[in-house]
Design a protein around this motif. Structure first.
Motif, PDB file in Angstrom:
ATOM      1  N   GLN A 193       0.847  -1.213   0.000  1.00  0.00           N
ATOM      2  CA  GLN A 193       0.000   0.000   0.000  1.00  0.00           C
ATOM      3  C   GLN A 193       0.875   1.253   0.000  1.00  0.00           C
ATOM      4  O   GLN A 193       0.535   2.268  -0.620  1.00  0.00           O
ATOM      5  CB  GLN A 193      -0.934   0.004   1.214  1.00  0.00           C
ATOM      6  N   VAL A 194       2.009   1.192   0.710  1.00  0.00           N
ATOM      7  CA  VAL A 194       2.912   2.350   0.747  1.00  0.00           C
ATOM      8  C   VAL A 194       3.469   2.611  -0.658  1.00  0.00           C
ATOM      9  O   VAL A 194       3.433   3.734  -1.166  1.00  0.00           O
ATOM     10  CB  VAL A 194       4.073   2.115   1.743  1.00  0.00           C
ATOM     11  N   VAL A 195       3.965   1.566  -1.305  1.00  0.00           N
ATOM     12  CA  VAL A 195       4.507   1.733  -2.655  1.00  0.00           C
ATOM     13  C   VAL A 195       3.407   2.144  -3.621  1.00  0.00           C
ATOM     14  O   VAL A 195       3.596   3.028  -4.469  1.00  0.00           O
ATOM     15  CB  VAL A 195       5.185   0.432  -3.143  1.00  0.00           C
ATOM     16  N   GLY A 196       2.235   1.522  -3.473  1.00  0.00           N
ATOM     17  CA  GLY A 196       1.108   1.823  -4.357  1.00  0.00           C
ATOM     18  C   GLY A 196       0.657   3.274  -4.252  1.00  0.00           C
ATOM     19  O   GLY A 196       0.043   3.819  -5.175  1.00  0.00           O
ATOM     20  N   ASP A 197       0.991   3.918  -3.119  1.00  0.00           N
ATOM     21  CA  ASP A 197       0.666   5.335  -2.918  1.00  0.00           C
ATOM     22  C   ASP A 197       1.942   6.169  -2.981  1.00  0.00           C
ATOM     23  O   ASP A 197       2.005   7.288  -2.477  1.00  0.00           O
ATOM     24  CB  ASP A 197      -0.043   5.508  -1.566  1.00  0.00           C
ATOM     25  N   GLY A 198       2.985   5.618  -3.588  1.00  0.00           N
ATOM     26  CA  GLY A 198       4.262   6.330  -3.709  1.00  0.00           C
ATOM     27  C   GLY A 198       4.072   7.664  -4.406  1.00  0.00           C
ATOM     28  O   GLY A 198       3.216   7.797  -5.288  1.00  0.00           O
ATOM     29  N   GLU A 199       4.888   8.631  -4.024  1.00  0.00           N
ATOM     30  CA  GLU A 199       4.737   9.981  -4.568  1.00  0.00           C
ATOM     31  C   GLU A 199       4.791   9.986  -6.094  1.00  0.00           C
ATOM     32  O   GLU A 199       5.759   9.515  -6.691  1.00  0.00           O
ATOM     33  CB  GLU A 199       5.823  10.900  -3.988  1.00  0.00           C
ATOM     34  N   VAL A 237       5.424  -1.580  -9.619  1.00  0.00           N
ATOM     35  CA  VAL A 237       6.226  -2.619 -10.261  1.00  0.00           C
ATOM     36  C   VAL A 237       6.625  -3.692  -9.259  1.00  0.00           C
ATOM     37  O   VAL A 237       7.160  -3.389  -8.185  1.00  0.00           O
ATOM     38  CB  VAL A 237       7.507  -2.017 -10.871  1.00  0.00           C
ATOM     39  N   GLU A 238       6.348  -4.936  -9.631  1.00  0.00           N
ATOM     40  CA  GLU A 238       6.799  -6.054  -8.816  1.00  0.00           C
ATOM     41  C   GLU A 238       8.014  -6.675  -9.490  1.00  0.00           C
ATOM     42  O   GLU A 238       7.940  -7.114 -10.639  1.00  0.00           O
ATOM     43  CB  GLU A 238       5.683  -7.094  -8.683  1.00  0.00           C
ATOM     44  N   LYS A 247       2.268  -0.580 -20.127  1.00  0.00           N
ATOM     45  CA  LYS A 247       1.309   0.517 -19.967  1.00  0.00           C
ATOM     46  C   LYS A 247       0.335   0.249 -18.821  1.00  0.00           C
ATOM     47  O   LYS A 247      -0.356   1.160 -18.375  1.00  0.00           O
ATOM     48  CB  LYS A 247       0.526   0.726 -21.267  1.00  0.00           C
ATOM     49  N   GLN A 248       0.296  -0.995 -18.354  1.00  0.00           N
ATOM     50  CA  GLN A 248      -0.616  -1.330 -17.262  1.00  0.00           C
ATOM     51  C   GLN A 248      -0.220  -0.622 -15.961  1.00  0.00           C
ATOM     52  O   GLN A 248       0.948  -0.391 -15.712  1.00  0.00           O
ATOM     53  CB  GLN A 248      -0.604  -2.831 -17.016  1.00  0.00           C
ATOM     54  N   GLU A 249      -1.216  -0.364 -15.133  1.00  0.00           N
ATOM     55  CA  GLU A 249      -0.974   0.321 -13.858  1.00  0.00           C
ATOM     56  C   GLU A 249      -0.048  -0.508 -12.959  1.00  0.00           C
ATOM     57  O   GLU A 249       0.789   0.033 -12.246  1.00  0.00           O
ATOM     58  CB  GLU A 249      -2.317   0.533 -13.173  1.00  0.00           C
ATOM     59  N   LYS A 250      -0.221  -1.815 -12.983  1.00  0.00           N
ATOM     60  CA  LYS A 250       0.653  -2.698 -12.218  1.00  0.00           C
ATOM     61  C   LYS A 250       1.257  -3.691 -13.175  1.00  0.00           C
ATOM     62  O   LYS A 250       0.551  -4.243 -14.019  1.00  0.00           O
ATOM     63  CB  LYS A 250      -0.141  -3.489 -11.162  1.00  0.00           C
ATOM     64  N   PHE A 251       2.555  -3.915 -13.060  1.00  0.00           N
ATOM     65  CA  PHE A 251       3.142  -4.962 -13.883  1.00  0.00           C
ATOM     66  C   PHE A 251       4.284  -5.633 -13.137  1.00  0.00           C
ATOM     67  O   PHE A 251       4.726  -5.157 -12.091  1.00  0.00           O
ATOM     68  CB  PHE A 251       3.589  -4.447 -15.261  1.00  0.00           C
ATOM     69  N   SER A 252       4.732  -6.743 -13.693  1.00  0.00           N
ATOM     70  CA  SER A 252       5.704  -7.580 -13.026  1.00  0.00           C
ATOM     71  C   SER A 252       6.899  -7.822 -13.944  1.00  0.00           C
ATOM     72  O   SER A 252       6.744  -8.030 -15.144  1.00  0.00           O
ATOM     73  CB  SER A 252       5.019  -8.910 -12.677  1.00  0.00           C
TER      74      SER A 252
END
Lengths: 404, 404
Positions: B270-276, B282-283, B367-372
């Protein structure tokens, strides 16, 4: 040291030129040659990155095979020839073979260099196709040297050159250098290079002595700069001595040492000053570290901190971010003995806000295009000067804007 | 693990609340209290930064004095109380004394925390002035817990909470946690923290055992994230066990370990997901390293590379920048044995461009919001999962925009 190109500063014994080989999307010149009239004595330094480009492997082999002699330097921009496997090595060697045929030397006397995108095999055939024409156009005038300085650029916005002259027993020794570098700049050359740097002199110096001079100069110049903290796969510094001045330089020549250090420092600062998206050129002066190496460690933590660099972009006098970076730098510090000044303005004393701290003044100081930050760690006698940049939205645009 | 707040997930034995003390320029709530009905068993971890905030020094002293017992957690946002010298320590201790008087405990049983700007002494009098009113409003309901989650935020855009429940012999153990963190995120907690994290449980666990559980969970969660590579001066993770469930947890309880690790990992993400300024979460999955520690070293070099992070911002499939970062990471690698995939798409094999590499597909994937991104080093059996962000112009704006 002189900063303008004139015929009288170009070292004797070399010819230069550049041409369009079709590697740069912009269509600009992208292939340059530096050709020594006779095999020149060479000293070189390469990146410490474990991933290093194919031309660097070939350069190391070649220098070893020749005992440090170079006839031809073949430099392309637009393709780094890195992470391209055997195809990359084959391309670098094919370039050597082609140059050797044209200039009548052994392929080992050729020094290939590449800069540009990583992971795309270098189309050596494009270089080889234009090489005969380029060979026919070489010259020893300052504008020929200038052609090289322009052809090697990638994201750079200006060419980078430096010159020096001095006399020994009434005979002149000249030094001319050029380099490229703007992003992926955090050279760690071994004996210490994210740039391509070519330094030429007409002094006569044996390769081993030349290497020793080069190592000393690099440590105080190219290894003391960072734009983005990314150590490149292609960093190369090459110093060639033609001997055409007839002046022999021994191991302890202070004039040569100074001239070389000045030329390297000038180029290093030009690289940072042309850093990608730069808004501010920052000079960090660290004093009172337990060693010079510890001072460099402290400087690098600051130079690589995204929060420090973005604060600089906004001329934000948030010195707390500097203190935080010192805290995780790994350098020996006592948080309560850190003093920081912006130019002549004290901002932090004994780890806390200086009494004289004036936010308006500090902000105004940081608005300047170039500014200096002095940090006293009060731990010992180690020190360093380090040059870096801020981190701007323009840097992000340069490196993020992608279109398929 | 549950992600929604309900009355039934709040550990028994604690009361919560928050108020406006006037520290945040926004005028939002900025002072929170967590009060245990009886002294709770405590385990904690703090930043490895050599510059650390005054409350952390007081917390360490207090935990040592009490053998790991905490009655009151007093958290302010808007001021980090760091690099403020003796005034900072005095402010933290004054907060403890005031809380001790109100709640009838010793000042050593109070755990102060601060987050916000560095270098400006904390005006403790503002906290002390509103403390009596806040004490009168505390409650044990989920909305009281939520008040804490909101008051501790700084540049965060959303509150961060995680919950877990499990049963032992028919009796329920609850766990609730909240944290803040968005910039200056590269926790290195000792035994490993750039955030403020508060984890509460109503299990009964001795402080030493609690610490051992906490260390294990932190290593796989908070120490595996980075937004900007800047390790904060204020990172704190506090785990409190009230014992109010009546369930005693021993040293080898797999359910507790799992619940704690899940809660910590959820908060870390959650912290990374709300990173500045984040554009992409990115995982990174590193496999085949010589050790887990080496895998983390490789992951961190990538997570901290400005060139890699800006490429991600532009969904640029320039995998060469990943290879370059691996090269200078210090991890043991063989450049010719590196394999990289974006999700299921091979992009690099044996250190060179994968035959299947499809630039369009790779660009679309990024381009995806989350990727690995999966990296196989082929050196050994070490591995890690690490979470990080891209580097956007918005990050620069957040941290550079300054007005006097």
């Amino acid at each position: 040291m002189m900063s303008e190109i004139s015929h009288f500063v170009i070292p004797r014994g070399f010819r230069f030129g550049a041409i369009k080989a079709g590697l740069k999307a912009s269509g600009r010149t992208d292939f340059a040659l530096i050709v020594a009239d006779e095999p020149a004595c060479a000293a070189a330094a390469f990146t410490a990155n474990k991933v290093s480009a194919a031309p660097l492997a070939v350069d190391k082999e070649n220098l070893k095979a020749t005992g440090g002699r170079v006839r031809v330097v073949a430099i392309n921009a637009g393709n780094a020839n890195c992470a391209a496997g055997q195809a990359g090595l084959d391309a670098a060697r094919a370039t050597c073979t082609a140059a050797a045929e044209i200039f009548g030397c052994s392929p080992q006397e050729v020094f290939p260099s590449s800069t540009g995108i990583i992971g795309v095999p270098l189309p050596a055939e494009k270089l080889i196709a234009v090489m005969p024409e380029l060979a026919s156009r070489l010259g020893s005038a300052s504008d020929h040297f200038q052609q090289v300085a322009l052809a090697i650029l990638t994201t750079d916005t200006v060419e980078k050159t430096a010159f020096a002259r001095f006399e020994v027993d009434g005979r002149e020794v000249r030094m001319a250098a050029t380099c490229k570098g703007s992003g992926m700049i955090h050279p760690q050359l071994v004996p210490h290079a994210t740039m391509l740097v070519y330094i030429l002199t007409d002094a006569e110096i044996e390769p081993q002595t030349l290497q020793s001079y080069l190592n000393g100069a690099i440590e105080l110049s190219f290894n003391r700069i960072s734009v983005d903290g990314d150590t490149s796969t292609n960093d190369t510094v090459l110093l060639l001595a033609s001997g055409a001045s007839g002046v022999t330089i021994g191991a302890e020549n202070e004039e040569f040492r100074q001239a070389l250090t000045q030329v390297c420092t000038s180029l290093a600062k030009q690289v940072v000053g042309d850093g990608e998206g730069i808004g501010h050129l920052v000079e960090l002066r660290i004093d009172g570290a337990v060693s010079d190496a510890d001072a460099v460690k402290a400087a690098k933590a600051i130079a690589h901190s995204m929060l420090v660099k973005t604060a600089w972009a906004g001329a934000d006098p948030n010195w707390g971010r500097l203190v935080a970076a010192l805290g995780y730098s790994g350098a020996q510090i006592d948080p309560e003995r850190i003093d920081i000044s912006f130019g002549e303005l004290p901002v932090c004393r004994n780890g806390g806000r200086a009494e004289e701290f004036d936010e308006e003044k500090a902000h105004a100081y940081l608005k300047q295009e170039k500014f200096s930050i002095a940090i006293q760690l009060n731990q010992g006698k180690g020190s360093c000067v380090f040059w870096t940049t801020d981190l701007t939205t323009e840097y992000v645009h340069i490196n993020a804007d992608y279109s398929t």
